[in-house]
Design a protein around this motif. Structure first.
Motif, PDB file in Angstrom:
ATOM      1  N   LYS A 146      39.719  52.182  41.851  1.00 43.84           N
ATOM      2  CA  LYS A 146      40.143  51.394  42.799  1.00 43.84           C
ATOM      3  C   LYS A 146      39.323  51.475  44.081  1.00 43.84           C
ATOM      4  O   LYS A 146      39.213  50.751  45.022  1.00 43.84           O
ATOM      5  CB  LYS A 146      41.782  51.574  43.354  1.00 43.84           C
TER       6      LYS A 146
ATOM      7  N   VAL B 191      35.294  42.099  42.761  1.00 43.97           N
ATOM      8  CA  VAL B 191      36.303  43.125  42.799  1.00 43.97           C
ATOM      9  C   VAL B 191      37.263  42.840  43.920  1.00 43.97           C
ATOM     10  O   VAL B 191      38.542  43.006  43.935  1.00 43.97           O
ATOM     11  CB  VAL B 191      35.440  44.439  43.075  1.00 43.97           C
TER      12      VAL B 191
ATOM     13  N   LEU C  83      40.154  40.648  42.706  1.00 46.89           N
ATOM     14  CA  LEU C  83      41.063  41.197  42.141  1.00 46.89           C
ATOM     15  C   LEU C  83      41.922  42.410  42.540  1.00 46.89           C
ATOM     16  O   LEU C  83      43.118  42.500  42.453  1.00 46.89           O
ATOM     17  CB  LEU C  83      40.449  41.828  40.876  1.00 46.89           C
ATOM     18  N   LYS C  84      41.215  42.920  43.466  1.00 46.79           N
ATOM     19  CA  LYS C  84      42.156  44.117  44.357  1.00 46.79           C
ATOM     20  C   LYS C  84      43.093  43.337  45.145  1.00 46.79           C
ATOM     21  O   LYS C  84      44.176  43.974  45.449  1.00 46.79           O
ATOM     22  CB  LYS C  84      40.847  45.087  45.096  1.00 46.79           C
TER      23      LYS C  84
ATOM     24  N   ASP D 257      43.979  37.535  39.018  1.00 53.66           N
ATOM     25  CA  ASP D 257      44.128  38.711  38.020  1.00 53.66           C
ATOM     26  C   ASP D 257      43.079  38.838  37.033  1.00 53.66           C
ATOM     27  O   ASP D 257      43.017  40.056  36.528  1.00 53.66           O
ATOM     28  CB  ASP D 257      45.466  38.481  37.453  1.00 53.66           C
ATOM     29  N   ASN D 258      42.028  37.811  36.776  1.00 52.90           N
ATOM     30  CA  ASN D 258      40.907  38.125  35.975  1.00 52.90           C
ATOM     31  C   ASN D 258      39.969  37.116  36.451  1.00 52.90           C
ATOM     32  O   ASN D 258      40.265  36.048  36.938  1.00 52.90           O
ATOM     33  CB  ASN D 258      41.241  37.838  34.322  1.00 52.90           C
TER      34      ASN D 258
ATOM     35  N   TYR E  54      36.689  40.243  33.606  1.00 49.95           N
ATOM     36  CA  TYR E  54      36.866  41.157  34.574  1.00 49.95           C
ATOM     37  C   TYR E  54      38.478  41.057  34.551  1.00 49.95           C
ATOM     38  O   TYR E  54      39.067  40.016  35.004  1.00 49.95           O
ATOM     39  CB  TYR E  54      36.140  40.909  35.745  1.00 49.95           C
TER      40      TYR E  54
ATOM     41  N   ALA F 271      41.871  42.635  36.656  1.00 48.22           N
ATOM     42  CA  ALA F 271      42.534  43.950  37.544  1.00 48.22           C
ATOM     43  C   ALA F 271      43.619  44.695  36.835  1.00 48.22           C
ATOM     44  O   ALA F 271      44.285  44.205  36.015  1.00 48.22           O
ATOM     45  CB  ALA F 271      43.524  43.033  38.747  1.00 48.22           C
TER      46      ALA F 271
ATOM     47  N   ARG G  80      46.454  47.142  37.342  1.00 49.99           N
ATOM     48  CA  ARG G  80      47.519  47.563  38.013  1.00 49.99           C
ATOM     49  C   ARG G  80      48.709  48.475  37.364  1.00 49.99           C
ATOM     50  O   ARG G  80      48.848  48.393  36.232  1.00 49.99           O
ATOM     51  CB  ARG G  80      48.314  46.419  38.635  1.00 49.99           C
TER      52      ARG G  80
ATOM     53  N   PHE H 112      47.044  48.250  42.706  1.00 47.75           N
ATOM     54  CA  PHE H 112      45.783  48.271  42.031  1.00 47.75           C
ATOM     55  C   PHE H 112      45.276  49.716  41.757  1.00 47.75           C
ATOM     56  O   PHE H 112      45.169  50.370  42.627  1.00 47.75           O
ATOM     57  CB  PHE H 112      44.775  47.424  43.144  1.00 47.75           C
TER      58      PHE H 112
ATOM     59  N   THR I  63      39.146  48.125  38.157  1.00 46.43           N
ATOM     60  CA  THR I  63      38.521  46.990  37.548  1.00 46.43           C
ATOM     61  C   THR I  63      38.301  47.152  36.158  1.00 46.43           C
ATOM     62  O   THR I  63      37.523  48.280  35.953  1.00 46.43           O
ATOM     63  CB  THR I  63      37.498  46.212  38.343  1.00 46.43           C
TER      64      THR I  63
ATOM     65  N   GLU J 179      36.048  45.776  33.071  1.00 43.01           N
ATOM     66  CA  GLU J 179      35.173  44.883  32.574  1.00 43.01           C
ATOM     67  C   GLU J 179      34.947  44.810  30.808  1.00 43.01           C
ATOM     68  O   GLU J 179      35.110  45.975  30.355  1.00 43.01           O
ATOM     69  CB  GLU J 179      33.961  45.284  32.967  1.00 43.01           C
TER      70      GLU J 179
END
Length: 410
Positions: free
Chosen positions: A306, A348, A351-352, A357-358, A374, A376, A378, A384, A387, A389
């Motif tokens: 995070k 990032v 997503l954060k 969500d992707n 990519y 997220a 959670r 969060f 990430t 990958e």
């Protein structure tokens, strides 16, 4: 004047002025004398600290990158007086020794073959001269391994010690050289290619490569040799083979004088702390099982926490993108070329923040069709955690047709 030159704030102010003069069109020769006076009596490390301070003030890396050629022009006359030869670089197998061996191979290729073939191609433009020059630049592309080891193995340790400006500047120049080599190879394969343009671009690429060799050996290598510890050089050596070498194959391994703490612990039989089961929502597994399972998956997985630090990646048999172990604990923004950092940071952040969500990308890489995703990550409260990958070669999947209902033989 000398009393002002010794004042750090004054030097910082003058350095900024020189950079802006370059920005507004002054040549290297026009600012060289002023820069030479500015850096009298100080080391390349202090110069890099001054550049780093300017970046922290908000000056774009690209502006400071313009200073690279001034560095080289000035240091060619004075760097030997500042840095005496370092012992580690003379020891076969040491990472810096290998970097220098590669530089000698690159110089030989550029000076003994490429420049000669550029001249022949410029004069005749025959099929044979095109063939030779194409072979030269295909061989030269091995320089990508040299630059990749520098960027992925040296730069993380430099960042650890707070040296961030030189890596960003140098990585940007590396990428420009890579792009130039690719462009020349592409132009050579095209019918009716512009011979004069290729000759010009090939000559410029050779000059930039030669300048980069000088910058590495007189600015970068002395800096890291003065900074990194033996255990860190050992880690760099161990990870180097994962990326590969440029035109050389090391014949021996470097042995540090000091005992490596991690290796000593292993030799004395210390057991890893994670010797129990890991409990999941649906089952329990041993760490060895988890590691083997993830490395068996036909995909590349990387996890960034995070706070933006690389925490984990799989080590499958056929990775798409190189991931040396030295990136663990490194800020993800420093794992990418300066030109693409803003894209990574944007992904990032989206997503954060929960905006997405992707995010997905797909690119062609030689015979592969690479799907990059990519996600997220959670927890069950929606907080969060980081990430993920997820990278996969989807070309074999795209080629599937019909049905398969029987077990393959053999």
């Amino acid at each position: 004047m000398s009393e002002f030159i010794n004042n750090r704030e004054y030097r910082q102010k003058v350095l900024k002025e020189i950079i802006m003069e370059l920005h507004h069109g002054k040549s290297v020769d026009e600012v060289k004398a002023r820069f030479e006076e500015l850096i009298k009596g100080i080391s390349p490390t202090e110069i890099s600290e001054m550049e780093q301070a300017l970046i922290m003030e908000g000056m774009p890396v690209q502006e400071i990158q313009n200073l690279c050629d001034v560095h080289a022009a000035v240091f060619k006359g004075s760097i030997e007086e500042i840095h005496r030869p370092q012992k580690p670089e003379e020891i076969p197998g040491h990472p810096v020794h290998i970097f220098k061996l590669e530089n000698r191979k690159i110089e030989t290729l550029v000076n003994d073959r490429i420049k000669k073939h550029i001249e022949e191609y410029g004069s005749a433009g025959s099929d044979e001269s095109i063939k030779l020059l194409t072979e030269d630049f295909k061989k030269l592309w091995e320089i990508d391994k040299h630059y990749s080891r520098k960027e992925n193995l040296l730069f993380p340790f430099m960042e650890k010690y707070g040296i961030t400006a030189p890596p960003k500047v140098m990585w940007g120049v590396d990428d420009e050289i890579r792009a130039a080599v690719k462009d020349i190879l592409k132009a050579l394969t095209q019918d009716g290619n512009n011979r004069a343009e290729i000759v010009q671009k090939a000559g410029e690429a050779c000059n930039r490569i030669t300048e980069m060799i000088f910058k590495e050996e007189n600015i970068l290598f002395p800096m890291v040799l003065d900074t990194l510890a033996e255990d860190e050089w050992l880690k760099i050596q161990e990870a180097s083979s994962e990326i590969g070498y440029c035109m050389v194959e090391p014949s021996s391994k470097w042995q540090p004088v000091k005992v490596n703490v991690e290796q000593k612990a292993k030799s004395e039989g210390e057991q890893p702390a994670h010797d129990g089961y890991v409990k999941f929502d649906a089952g329990i597994l041993m760490p060895e099982e988890i590691n083997a399972m993830l490395n068996t998956l036909p995909v590349d997985i990387t996890f960034v926490d995070k706070d933006g630090y690389v925490k984990y990646f799989t080590q499958g048999k056929d990775r798409i993108f190189a991931r040396p172990k030295t990136i663990i604990g490194r800020e993800v923004k420093n794992c990418h070329p300066p030109a693409s950092v803003h894209i990574v940071e944007g992904i990032v952040e989206d997503l954060k923040s929960g905006k997405k969500d992707n995010e997905d990308f797909w690119i062609k890489m030689g015979s592969r069709y690479v799907y990059i995703r990519y996600f997220a990550v959670r927890n069950d409260k929606g907080e969060f955690l980081g990430t993920l990958e997820f990278t996969q070669d989807i070309k074999p999947i795209q080629e599937i047709t019909g049905e398969k209902r029987l077990v393959s033989e053999g």
